[in-house]
Scaffold this motif. Structure first.
Motif, PDB file in Angstrom:
ATOM      1  N   LEU A   1       0.818  -1.217   0.000  1.00  0.00           N
ATOM      2  CA  LEU A   1       0.000   0.000   0.000  1.00  0.00           C
ATOM      3  C   LEU A   1       0.850   1.264   0.000  1.00  0.00           C
ATOM      4  N   ARG A   2       2.086   1.174   0.464  1.00  0.00           N
ATOM      5  CA  ARG A   2       2.981   2.343   0.445  1.00  0.00           C
ATOM      6  C   ARG A   2       3.185   2.865  -0.977  1.00  0.00           C
ATOM      7  N   LYS A   3       3.109   1.968  -1.948  1.00  0.00           N
ATOM      8  CA  LYS A   3       3.289   2.380  -3.342  1.00  0.00           C
ATOM      9  C   LYS A   3       2.129   3.236  -3.833  1.00  0.00           C
ATOM     10  N   ARG A   4       1.032   3.248  -3.067  1.00  0.00           N
ATOM     11  CA  ARG A   4      -0.158   3.990  -3.469  1.00  0.00           C
ATOM     12  C   ARG A   4      -0.427   5.188  -2.566  1.00  0.00           C
ATOM     13  N   LEU A   5       0.524   5.540  -1.706  1.00  0.00           N
ATOM     14  CA  LEU A   5       0.324   6.668  -0.799  1.00  0.00           C
ATOM     15  C   LEU A   5       0.428   7.998  -1.545  1.00  0.00           C
ATOM     16  N   LYS A   6      -0.439   8.921  -1.178  1.00  0.00           N
ATOM     17  CA  LYS A   6      -0.380  10.275  -1.732  1.00  0.00           C
ATOM     18  C   LYS A   6       0.823  11.017  -1.154  1.00  0.00           C
ATOM     19  N   LYS A   7       1.297  12.016  -1.886  1.00  0.00           N
ATOM     20  CA  LYS A   7       2.465  12.771  -1.457  1.00  0.00           C
ATOM     21  C   LYS A   7       2.156  13.603  -0.208  1.00  0.00           C
ATOM     22  N   THR A   8       3.092  13.623   0.718  1.00  0.00           N
ATOM     23  CA  THR A   8       2.989  14.505   1.880  1.00  0.00           C
ATOM     24  C   THR A   8       3.638  15.839   1.536  1.00  0.00           C
ATOM     25  N   ASN A   9       3.381  16.851   2.371  1.00  0.00           N
ATOM     26  CA  ASN A   9       4.016  18.146   2.105  1.00  0.00           C
ATOM     27  C   ASN A   9       5.364  18.258   2.815  1.00  0.00           C
ATOM     28  N   ASP A  10       6.003  19.401   2.722  1.00  0.00           N
ATOM     29  CA  ASP A  10       7.389  19.535   3.185  1.00  0.00           C
ATOM     30  C   ASP A  10       7.529  20.150   4.573  1.00  0.00           C
TER      31      ASP A  10
END
Length: 233
Positions: free
Chosen positions: A64-73
């Motif tokens: 599922l990590r391959k499908r995680l949305k990007k986090t911000n900085d």
């Protein structure tokens, strides 16, 4: 050819995934799950459910990590306590400014080496970007860890470190959801079992927060988990 992860199992894959998902998502013990299955006419021992959780949680987490949305900085990082073999251990965690989970790391010690491993793991994760700012409490070992990771290149030299406790309320609140699940367990018997269980709890928490692509409700949650485990493929 898709690998059959449930080959030689005595129970259908849907039953196995149901038990795993309920255990990782809700504050249920293995004994409670054994009783719930018995009410449905299924004799599944609590130790069997535990083995399922330990076996499949890392697989669900990895896929599922391959499908995680990007986090911000903008990261908010903190550590919380847990028990391993009756002794204090530590769960390092971070969320971004929107509350999305950046990453987590289980350590038997609370020092700069553990903090450095956490930051290295977080930066290398595909769903994260280089942090523009990291907010922590005023624990000295964490400050040293950030400076060393900047020196060795894992963190950007432009990364700012803020030590402001009130800005970390968001991560402290996020700990509560994890602790609500971990506290009733009364500790883990080994470091390995702690890592395997917590990675499953954390990925289910990410699902609840909407961080996984393609999951909007319980039905899609089940279908995506089935998909990454090859059920129905």
């Amino acid at each position: 050819m898709t690998e059959n992860l449930f080959k030689w199992k005595h129970y259908e894959s849907e039953i196995i995934i149901l038990c795993i998902r309920w255990y990782l998502k809700y504050p249920l013990s293995y004994i409670m799950l054994e009783e719930l299955m018995a009410e449905r006419g299924l004799h599944v021992t609590h130790t069997t459910i535990m083995r399922w959780v330990h076996q499949y949680s890392p697989i669900i987490n990895e896929r599922l990590r391959k499908r995680l949305k990007k986090t911000n900085d903008s990261w908010r990082m903190d550590e919380t306590y847990l028990k391993i073999k009756g002794k204090n251990a530590y769960l390092y965690r971070a969320v971004d400014s929107d509350g999305s989970t950046v990453d987590f790391y289980v350590s038997e010690s609370r020092d700069k080496h553990a903090a450095r491993k956490f930051f290295k793991k977080s930066v290398e994760a595909a769903h994260n970007q280089q942090p523009r700012v990291i907010t922590t409490d005023k624990y000295g070992a964490t400050e040293i860890a950030i400076l060393e990771e900047i020196y060795y290149g894992s963190l950007s030299c432009k990364t700012q470190h803020r030590m402001t406790k009130y800005l970390n309320n968001i991560i402290e609140q996020d700990h509560r959801f994890i602790k609500k699940k971990i506290n009733p367990m009364l500790g883990f018997h080994s470091y390995e079992s702690a890592v395997k269980t917590i990675c499953g709890i954390e990925i289910m928490h990410m699902i609840r927060k909407g961080q996984v692509e393609g999951i909007q409700c319980v039905h899609s949650e089940v279908s995506v988990i089935n998909e990454v485990l090859g059920i129905g493929a």
